[in-house]
Structures are given as structure tokens and as C-alpha cells.
Write a protein that holds these residues in place. Structure first.
Motif, PDB file in Angstrom:
ATOM      1  N   GLY A  68      -5.515  -9.604 -14.964  1.00 40.56           N
ATOM      2  CA  GLY A  68      -4.367  -8.742 -15.244  1.00 40.56           C
ATOM      3  C   GLY A  68      -4.105  -7.670 -14.212  1.00 40.56           C
ATOM      4  N   ALA A  69      -5.006  -7.490 -13.265  1.00 44.93           N
ATOM      5  CA  ALA A  69      -4.818  -6.458 -12.247  1.00 44.93           C
ATOM      6  C   ALA A  69      -3.845  -6.939 -11.179  1.00 44.93           C
ATOM      7  CB  ALA A  69      -6.156  -6.097 -11.609  1.00 44.93           C
ATOM      8  N   THR A  70      -3.123  -5.999 -10.591  1.00 47.20           N
ATOM      9  CA  THR A  70      -2.215  -6.312  -9.491  1.00 47.20           C
ATOM     10  C   THR A  70      -2.272  -5.205  -8.452  1.00 47.20           C
ATOM     11  OG1 THR A  70      -0.326  -5.213 -10.553  1.00 47.20           O
ATOM     12  CG2 THR A  70      -0.588  -7.582 -10.965  1.00 47.20           C
ATOM     13  N   GLY A  71      -1.898  -5.561  -7.253  1.00 42.02           N
ATOM     14  CA  GLY A  71      -1.822  -4.571  -6.187  1.00 42.02           C
ATOM     15  C   GLY A  71      -0.575  -4.790  -5.363  1.00 42.02           C
ATOM     16  N   GLN A  72       0.109  -3.715  -5.045  1.00 36.61           N
ATOM     17  CA  GLN A  72       1.268  -3.767  -4.166  1.00 36.61           C
ATOM     18  C   GLN A  72       0.980  -2.888  -2.957  1.00 36.61           C
ATOM     19  OE1 GLN A  72       4.676  -2.626  -6.528  1.00 36.61           O
ATOM     20  NE2 GLN A  72       4.959  -4.699  -7.307  1.00 36.61           N
ATOM     21  N   PHE A  73       0.996  -3.508  -1.784  1.00 36.02           N
ATOM     22  CA  PHE A  73       0.725  -2.811  -0.537  1.00 36.02           C
ATOM     23  C   PHE A  73       1.960  -2.913   0.347  1.00 36.02           C
ATOM     24  CE2 PHE A  73      -3.220  -4.280  -2.257  1.00 36.02           C
ATOM     25  CZ  PHE A  73      -4.239  -3.456  -1.814  1.00 36.02           C
ATOM     26  N   THR A  74       2.395  -1.808   0.889  1.00 34.99           N
ATOM     27  CA  THR A  74       3.483  -1.797   1.857  1.00 34.99           C
ATOM     28  C   THR A  74       2.991  -1.081   3.102  1.00 34.99           C
ATOM     29  OG1 THR A  74       5.217  -1.765   0.161  1.00 34.99           O
ATOM     30  CG2 THR A  74       5.825  -1.012   2.349  1.00 34.99           C
ATOM     31  N   PHE A  75       3.162  -1.725   4.238  1.00 32.40           N
ATOM     32  CA  PHE A  75       2.726  -1.151   5.507  1.00 32.40           C
ATOM     33  C   PHE A  75       3.899  -1.086   6.480  1.00 32.40           C
ATOM     34  CE2 PHE A  75      -1.074  -3.506   3.944  1.00 32.40           C
ATOM     35  CZ  PHE A  75      -1.853  -2.397   3.645  1.00 32.40           C
ATOM     36  N   ARG A  76       4.011   0.054   7.157  1.00 32.00           N
ATOM     37  CA  ARG A  76       4.994   0.224   8.238  1.00 32.00           C
ATOM     38  C   ARG A  76       4.228   0.592   9.490  1.00 32.00           C
ATOM     39  NH1 ARG A  76       6.790   4.761   5.644  1.00 32.00           N
ATOM     40  NH2 ARG A  76       5.113   4.237   4.208  1.00 32.00           N
ATOM     41  N   VAL A  77       4.498  -0.114  10.556  1.00 30.75           N
ATOM     42  CA  VAL A  77       3.684  -0.015  11.757  1.00 30.75           C
ATOM     43  C   VAL A  77       4.502   0.420  12.958  1.00 30.75           C
ATOM     44  CG1 VAL A  77       2.353  -1.388  13.429  1.00 30.75           C
ATOM     45  CG2 VAL A  77       2.005  -1.730  10.965  1.00 30.75           C
ATOM     46  N   ASN A  78       3.945   1.362  13.710  1.00 31.03           N
ATOM     47  CA  ASN A  78       4.430   1.649  15.051  1.00 31.03           C
ATOM     48  C   ASN A  78       3.265   1.341  15.982  1.00 31.03           C
ATOM     49  OD1 ASN A  78       4.955   2.947  17.577  1.00 31.03           O
ATOM     50  ND2 ASN A  78       6.567   4.153  16.591  1.00 31.03           N
ATOM     51  N   SER A  79       3.261   0.125  16.517  1.00 26.14           N
ATOM     52  CA  SER A  79       2.122  -0.310  17.316  1.00 26.14           C
ATOM     53  C   SER A  79       2.075   0.368  18.679  1.00 26.14           C
ATOM     54  CB  SER A  79       2.147  -1.835  17.485  1.00 26.14           C
ATOM     55  OG  SER A  79       3.344  -2.261  18.110  1.00 26.14           O
ATOM     56  N   ASP A  80       3.189   0.915  19.133  1.00 31.34           N
ATOM     57  CA  ASP A  80       3.186   1.641  20.405  1.00 31.34           C
ATOM     58  C   ASP A  80       2.361   2.918  20.284  1.00 31.34           C
ATOM     59  OD1 ASP A  80       4.847  -0.259  21.615  1.00 31.34           O
ATOM     60  OD2 ASP A  80       6.651   0.741  20.853  1.00 31.34           O
ATOM     61  N   LEU A  81       2.389   3.511  19.087  1.00 30.49           N
ATOM     62  CA  LEU A  81       1.639   4.742  18.837  1.00 30.49           C
ATOM     63  C   LEU A  81       0.339   4.491  18.090  1.00 30.49           C
ATOM     64  CD1 LEU A  81       4.615   7.059  17.720  1.00 30.49           C
ATOM     65  CD2 LEU A  81       3.548   6.907  19.994  1.00 30.49           C
ATOM     66  N   GLU A  82       0.068   3.235  17.720  1.00 27.73           N
ATOM     67  CA  GLU A  82      -1.093   2.872  16.905  1.00 27.73           C
ATOM     68  C   GLU A  82      -1.092   3.666  15.591  1.00 27.73           C
ATOM     69  OE1 GLU A  82      -3.321   0.496  17.049  1.00 27.73           O
ATOM     70  OE2 GLU A  82      -2.607  -0.308  18.953  1.00 27.73           O
ATOM     71  N   ILE A  83       0.061   3.697  14.929  1.00 25.75           N
ATOM     72  CA  ILE A  83       0.211   4.369  13.641  1.00 25.75           C
ATOM     73  C   ILE A  83       0.570   3.333  12.580  1.00 25.75           C
ATOM     74  CG2 ILE A  83       1.602   5.985  12.275  1.00 25.75           C
ATOM     75  CD1 ILE A  83       1.886   7.700  14.756  1.00 25.75           C
ATOM     76  N   ILE A  84      -0.120   3.395  11.450  1.00 20.28           N
ATOM     77  CA  ILE A  84       0.226   2.574  10.300  1.00 20.28           C
ATOM     78  C   ILE A  84       0.446   3.489   9.100  1.00 20.28           C
ATOM     79  CG2 ILE A  84      -2.221   2.147   9.751  1.00 20.28           C
ATOM     80  CD1 ILE A  84      -1.284  -0.624   8.667  1.00 20.28           C
ATOM     81  N   CYS A  85       1.597   3.347   8.463  1.00 21.67           N
ATOM     82  CA  CYS A  85       1.900   4.090   7.240  1.00 21.67           C
ATOM     83  C   CYS A  85       1.738   3.136   6.056  1.00 21.67           C
ATOM     84  CB  CYS A  85       3.320   4.652   7.293  1.00 21.67           C
ATOM     85  SG  CYS A  85       3.562   5.894   8.598  1.00 21.67           S
ATOM     86  N   TYR A  86       1.207   3.651   4.968  1.00 25.78           N
ATOM     87  CA  TYR A  86       0.849   2.797   3.844  1.00 25.78           C
ATOM     88  C   TYR A  86       1.340   3.397   2.536  1.00 25.78           C
ATOM     89  CZ  TYR A  86      -2.779   6.363   3.548  1.00 25.78           C
ATOM     90  OH  TYR A  86      -3.427   7.573   3.469  1.00 25.78           O
ATOM     91  N   ASP A  87       1.740   2.520   1.630  1.00 27.26           N
ATOM     92  CA  ASP A  87       2.041   2.858   0.243  1.00 27.26           C
ATOM     93  C   ASP A  87       1.346   1.809  -0.603  1.00 27.26           C
ATOM     94  OD1 ASP A  87       4.165   5.140   0.116  1.00 27.26           O
ATOM     95  OD2 ASP A  87       4.872   3.800   1.706  1.00 27.26           O
ATOM     96  N   ILE A  88       0.367   2.229  -1.389  1.00 29.57           N
ATOM     97  CA  ILE A  88      -0.469   1.304  -2.144  1.00 29.57           C
ATOM     98  C   ILE A  88      -0.436   1.679  -3.624  1.00 29.57           C
ATOM     99  CG2 ILE A  88      -2.797   0.364  -2.427  1.00 29.57           C
ATOM    100  CD1 ILE A  88      -3.339   1.271   0.487  1.00 29.57           C
ATOM    101  N   THR A  89      -0.226   0.682  -4.469  1.00 27.99           N
ATOM    102  CA  THR A  89      -0.277   0.890  -5.914  1.00 27.99           C
ATOM    103  C   THR A  89      -1.142  -0.193  -6.540  1.00 27.99           C
ATOM    104  OG1 THR A  89       1.941   1.872  -5.987  1.00 27.99           O
ATOM    105  CG2 THR A  89       1.044   1.035  -8.056  1.00 27.99           C
ATOM    106  N   LEU A  90      -2.146   0.218  -7.281  1.00 25.71           N
ATOM    107  CA  LEU A  90      -2.980  -0.703  -8.048  1.00 25.71           C
ATOM    108  C   LEU A  90      -2.708  -0.469  -9.525  1.00 25.71           C
ATOM    109  CD1 LEU A  90      -6.419  -0.314  -6.214  1.00 25.71           C
ATOM    110  CD2 LEU A  90      -4.664  -2.058  -5.810  1.00 25.71           C
TER     111      LEU A  90
END
Length: 258
Positions: A68-90
Motif C-alpha cells: 500500500g505504500a507509494t512514493g512520488q519523486f520529482t527531480f529538476r536538474v541543472n547539470s551545468d551547475l551540478e544542482i538537483i532539486c527534489y520534491d519527494i512524497t511518501l
């Protein structure tokens, strides 16, 4: 006039820290990645629908996570700056986190149905309890995980451009005391940054040298049953709709600051 959002604190679960000391024999560095503000643009974006049926153990044997568990992960990446933004919901996840890595929430380099090492460790979604657990922010590399392979941290030298080159070769998951192999897992599927194209998520071959350090059981690096391929397809096909429903953060967050 723009308003910058305050930085979220970067925190790690105590159980993960204790496990890292116990398994590796010494305390790993607290962090290498740096919490940063969201960049003004992104080079790519990804989504994950994580489910318990995608979890396998270190031998790639199906080891279902929490029913019954679920996870939603959203990632936005700027690879030029080596930055990853994340939104995670479990949701539907119970119990405390646990992993030999420095946190219990990861991106692993592991194709569907295969094991692979963690490359990025994210702050564990909170609060621990009966309701949804969430975590969001942005991290800038270099990245560390607290897991060593041949004496080298599995995040060392990892570049976000590698993730962009083959998103389906990566998976996201989380681990708990009751489900150390993974409570949920799902493969990354690329989605449009600007809403102009459909996303990917094709089946990928196993990456070279994706075995965790000997004697280290981070079932997180070993999730992803063959059913993940079907999940990826559904995610890829429905990616644009998912972004529309979620008000995807690529435009959402920047518009909030402008």
C-alpha cells in the motif's frame, strides 16, 4: 522584485548514521553536497512513481516493500551547475528509516530489476508518522552517500550529466527498519522541462560496476523488479499529464519568486 525562498535544513536520519558507522567501521563525512537555492533554469527533469512491487534484494530477487505504500519523486536538474532539486512524497510508509548510507532516501544507478549503488542521498521525507512524509529542496554536488566501494564513496565523481544521458538506468527508493531492501522503488523517467515533448524511460542495460561494497547491504541500491519496466512505460506515457496535475516545479517555483 523577486523573493527568495529560505533554505530548508539538510538533515539526515539517526538510524542511517549509526548504520554507516557500524557497517563501514567509521563515520562517513557528514556531507559534501551543499543545500542551495533553486537555479533560474534547468537542463532536464524527471519523475518517479515508486511502488513496493519494484523492490528486489541484493541478489535481484523480488523482495516486495510495504503493501500500500507509494512514493512520488520529482527531480529538476541543472547539470551545468551540478544542482538537483527534489520534491519527494511518501505515503503509506510506516516505521523508522534505516540504511547504511547517510540517509535512507536515494537515487541509485540501477536499471529495472537490477542492483546498483546509491549516487545521491537526499534528506529523508518527514515527519515519521501515519501521514504523508515530504522533503524538498536543492543540492549542489559533489555528492556523497556514505557507502564505500573499493574504499571510494559511491557518490564520488558522479555527474548529473550521467543521469541525463540514461535516466532509465537510475532508480529512486527509500528504506525502513522493516523493509531494509526498500519500502518503495521506481525507475526515473524523463519529462519535458518546458512541456514541449513527451518523456522517456526506456529500458536500459545495466551500468558497468554497479555493485555495492562487499559486505554492505544497502537494499536501496538493489531495488527494481522487472515490473519496473511496465511502471516506467506508464510513467513515460503519462508524464505530461502528471506535470499538469502537479503544477510541475520547473515553472511553479520560479514563477513564485518572480
Amino acid at each position: 522584485m523577486s523573493t527568495k525562498k529560505p533554505l530548508r535544513p539538510l538533515y539526515f536520519g539517526g538510524a542511517a548514521a549509526v548504520a554507516a558507522v557500524t557497517v563501514l567501521g567509521f563515520a562517513a563525512p557528514a556531507s559534501a553536497e551543499t543545500p542551495v537555492e533553486e537555479p533560474s533554469s534547468f537542463t532536464s527533469a524527471f519523475t518517479v512513481m515508486a511502488t513496493p512491487d519494484n523492490v528486489v534484494n541484493t541478489d535481484a530477487v523480488a523482495t516486495p516493500g510495504e503493501a500500500g505504500a507509494t512514493g512520488q519523486f520529482t527531480f529538476r536538474v541543472n547539470s551545468d551547475l551540478e544542482i538537483i532539486c527534489y520534491d519527494i512524497t511518501l505515503e503509506g510508509v510506516t516505521g523508522e528509516y534505516m540504511s547504511p548510507a547517510k540517509t535512507a532516501t536515494h537515487i541509485h544507478q540501477a536499471a529495472a530489476g537490477l542492483a546498483g549503488p546509491p549516487r545521491i542521498a537526499f534528506p529523508n521525507p518527514a515527519p515519521v508518522g501515519d501521514g504523508p512524509r515530504t522533503s524538498s529542496g536543492c543540492l549542489q554536488g559533489p555528492f556523497t552517500t556514505g557507502i564505500l566501494s573499493n574504499g571510494v564513496d559511491t557518490g564520488d565523481g558522479f555527474s548529473l550529466k550521467t543521469l541525463e544521458a540514461d535516466a532509465a538506468a537510475f532508480a529512486s527508493d527509500a528504506h525502513t527498519v522493516a523493509f531494509p531492501a526498500g519500502v518503495v522503488r521506481g525507475q526515473l523517467a524523463q519529462v519535458p522541462v518546458g512541456g514541449l515533448q513527451t518523456g522517456g524511460g526506456a529500458t536500459a542495460a545495466a551500468p558497468a560496476d554497479v555493485t555495492d561494497a562487499a559486505g554492505v547491504t544497502d537494499a536501496g541500491g538493489v531495488t527494481g523488479a522487472d515490473t519496473g519496466a511496465a511502471t516506467n512505460l506508464a510513467v513515460g506515457v503519462g508524464a505530461v499529464g502528471l506535470l499538469a496535475l502537479a503544477g510541475f516545479g520547473v515553472s511553479r517555483r520560479r514563477s513564485a519568486r518572480s
